[in-house]
Design a protein around this motif. Structure first.
Motif, PDB file in Angstrom:
ATOM      1  N   UNK A   1     101.468  65.378  57.924  1.00 24.21           N
ATOM      2  CA  UNK A   1     101.225  64.012  58.399  1.00 24.21           C
ATOM      3  C   UNK A   1     102.510  63.480  59.022  1.00 24.21           C
ATOM      4  N   UNK A   2     102.387  62.915  60.204  1.00 20.86           N
ATOM      5  CA  UNK A   2     103.496  62.339  60.968  1.00 20.86           C
ATOM      6  C   UNK A   2     104.427  63.380  61.574  1.00 20.86           C
ATOM      7  N   UNK A   3     104.018  64.646  61.595  1.00 19.60           N
ATOM      8  CA  UNK A   3     104.791  65.657  62.317  1.00 19.60           C
ATOM      9  C   UNK A   3     104.666  65.361  63.806  1.00 19.60           C
ATOM     10  N   UNK A   4     105.737  65.599  64.538  1.00 18.52           N
ATOM     11  CA  UNK A   4     105.710  65.359  65.981  1.00 18.52           C
ATOM     12  C   UNK A   4     105.974  66.662  66.729  1.00 18.52           C
ATOM     13  N   UNK A   5     105.420  66.739  67.934  1.00 15.96           N
ATOM     14  CA  UNK A   5     105.579  67.908  68.784  1.00 15.96           C
ATOM     15  C   UNK A   5     105.294  67.508  70.216  1.00 15.96           C
ATOM     16  N   UNK A   6     105.635  68.388  71.134  1.00 16.77           N
ATOM     17  CA  UNK A   6     105.252  68.183  72.530  1.00 16.77           C
ATOM     18  C   UNK A   6     104.160  69.192  72.874  1.00 16.77           C
ATOM     19  N   UNK A   7     103.536  68.983  74.010  1.00 16.56           N
ATOM     20  CA  UNK A   7     102.526  69.950  74.458  1.00 16.56           C
ATOM     21  C   UNK A   7     103.161  71.324  74.641  1.00 16.56           C
TER      22      UNK A   7
ATOM     23  N   UNK B   1     105.599  67.552  78.538  1.00 18.14           N
ATOM     24  CA  UNK B   1     106.561  66.649  77.891  1.00 18.14           C
ATOM     25  C   UNK B   1     105.889  65.590  77.023  1.00 18.14           C
ATOM     26  N   UNK B   2     104.574  65.553  77.021  1.00 14.84           N
ATOM     27  CA  UNK B   2     103.861  64.553  76.220  1.00 14.84           C
ATOM     28  C   UNK B   2     104.183  64.757  74.746  1.00 14.84           C
ATOM     29  N   UNK B   3     104.545  63.679  74.074  1.00 18.24           N
ATOM     30  CA  UNK B   3     104.866  63.734  72.648  1.00 18.24           C
ATOM     31  C   UNK B   3     103.614  63.389  71.848  1.00 18.24           C
ATOM     32  N   UNK B   4     103.288  64.248  70.891  1.00 22.45           N
ATOM     33  CA  UNK B   4     102.111  64.070  70.051  1.00 22.45           C
ATOM     34  C   UNK B   4     102.547  63.870  68.603  1.00 22.45           C
ATOM     35  N   UNK B   5     101.767  63.123  67.855  1.00 21.93           N
ATOM     36  CA  UNK B   5     102.036  62.901  66.441  1.00 21.93           C
ATOM     37  C   UNK B   5     100.779  63.228  65.652  1.00 21.93           C
ATOM     38  N   UNK B   6     100.925  64.097  64.663  1.00 23.94           N
ATOM     39  CA  UNK B   6      99.787  64.513  63.844  1.00 23.94           C
ATOM     40  C   UNK B   6      99.515  63.466  62.771  1.00 23.94           C
ATOM     41  N   UNK B   7      98.282  62.997  62.720  1.00 22.25           N
ATOM     42  CA  UNK B   7      97.874  62.074  61.664  1.00 22.25           C
ATOM     43  C   UNK B   7      97.205  62.806  60.511  1.00 22.25           C
ATOM     44  N   UNK B   8      96.402  63.840  60.853  1.00 22.25           N
ATOM     45  CA  UNK B   8      95.658  64.539  59.812  1.00 22.25           C
ATOM     46  C   UNK B   8      95.240  65.911  60.319  1.00 22.25           C
ATOM     47  N   UNK B   9      94.982  66.808  59.386  1.00 20.95           N
ATOM     48  CA  UNK B   9      94.383  68.098  59.697  1.00 20.95           C
ATOM     49  C   UNK B   9      93.309  68.329  58.641  1.00 20.95           C
ATOM     50  N   UNK B  10      92.126  68.684  59.089  1.00 19.26           N
ATOM     51  CA  UNK B  10      90.995  68.788  58.161  1.00 19.26           C
ATOM     52  C   UNK B  10      90.169  70.038  58.449  1.00 19.26           C
TER      53      UNK B  10
ATOM     54  N   UNK C   1     115.883  57.474  61.185  1.00 19.11           N
ATOM     55  CA  UNK C   1     116.464  56.962  59.946  1.00 19.11           C
ATOM     56  C   UNK C   1     115.441  56.298  59.029  1.00 19.11           C
ATOM     57  N   UNK C   2     114.179  56.349  59.430  1.00 18.87           N
ATOM     58  CA  UNK C   2     113.120  55.674  58.674  1.00 18.87           C
ATOM     59  C   UNK C   2     112.025  56.662  58.281  1.00 18.87           C
ATOM     60  N   UNK C   3     111.330  56.316  57.223  1.00 19.12           N
ATOM     61  CA  UNK C   3     110.127  57.067  56.856  1.00 19.12           C
ATOM     62  C   UNK C   3     108.978  56.528  57.696  1.00 19.12           C
ATOM     63  N   UNK C   4     108.078  57.381  58.148  1.00 17.53           N
ATOM     64  CA  UNK C   4     106.908  56.893  58.882  1.00 17.53           C
ATOM     65  C   UNK C   4     106.122  55.888  58.055  1.00 17.53           C
ATOM     66  N   UNK C   5     105.598  54.886  58.722  1.00 19.89           N
ATOM     67  CA  UNK C   5     104.811  53.849  58.038  1.00 19.89           C
ATOM     68  C   UNK C   5     103.437  53.770  58.680  1.00 19.89           C
ATOM     69  N   UNK C   6     102.456  53.425  57.874  1.00 19.24           N
ATOM     70  CA  UNK C   6     101.083  53.288  58.340  1.00 19.24           C
ATOM     71  C   UNK C   6     100.585  51.901  57.927  1.00 19.24           C
ATOM     72  N   UNK C   7     100.571  50.952  58.868  1.00 17.88           N
ATOM     73  CA  UNK C   7     100.102  49.621  58.533  1.00 17.88           C
ATOM     74  C   UNK C   7      98.645  49.639  58.074  1.00 17.88           C
TER      75      UNK C   7
END
Length: 159
Positions: A33-39, A99-108, A152-158
């Motif tokens: 969760x919240x891992x980031x990657x590019x295409x 170069x598109x940056x993607x962020x993973x929310x979930x894997x199911x 410097x921050x932990x990912x947050x989910x409002x």
């Protein structure tokens, strides 16, 4: 008297986990969760029936220890590999924009009656990647040493 093992007592070696059953997937999902990657960090290898992602994984398992020690949160480069892939589909992403940056929310895992099924990765911004697979075979492996999270921050989910 024998004490139960505690999560905090685990050593700090790189993760290497494999999901082969529905019960295994929530662990992988929580850790990516919240891992980031590019295409450019994504590879579909049809001849090997493999879909692989090189991600910058937030080290959720280290969050509390970092807070207690007053040190920076950490990320680590990790390989997320789905094997036994028959077909890949995506929605909400431009696969040509490397170069598109993607962020993973979930894997199911979504099983079918015959043991096959679909591994679905939900991305921030309404994107998704679905891999139709012969069976559940997902590996998560850290491949670098941890480094201080640039934000410097932990990912947050409002809420």
């Amino acid at each position: 008297m024998v004490e139960d093992a505690r999560f905090e007592d685990a050593d700090d070696r790189p993760l290497r986990l494999r999901a082969e059953s529905a019960e295994d997937m929530p662990v992988i999902a929580a850790l990516v969760q919240d891992a980031i990657l590019t295409m450019a960090d994504m590879a579909w290898q049809p001849r090997r029936h493999r879909l692989a992602f090189l991600v910058n994984r937030f080290r959720w398992e280290d969050r509390e220890a970092a807070e207690r020690a007053g040190r920076p949160y950490e990320r680590v480069r990790a390989l997320l590999v789905i094997d036994g892939v028959l077909r890949v589909a995506s929605t909400g992403i431009d696969r040509s924009d490397k170069d598109a940056v993607l962020s993973i929310l979930d894997i199911a895992w979504h099983p079918a009656e015959d043991g096959a099924g679909r591994v679905e990765i939900t991305l921030a911004g309404d994107g998704a990647i679905a891999a139709t697979v012969e069976c559940l075979d997902v590996t998560l492996q850290d491949v670098t040493r941890p480094y201080a999270a640039p934000s410097g921050k932990a990912p947050a989910h409002p809420d």
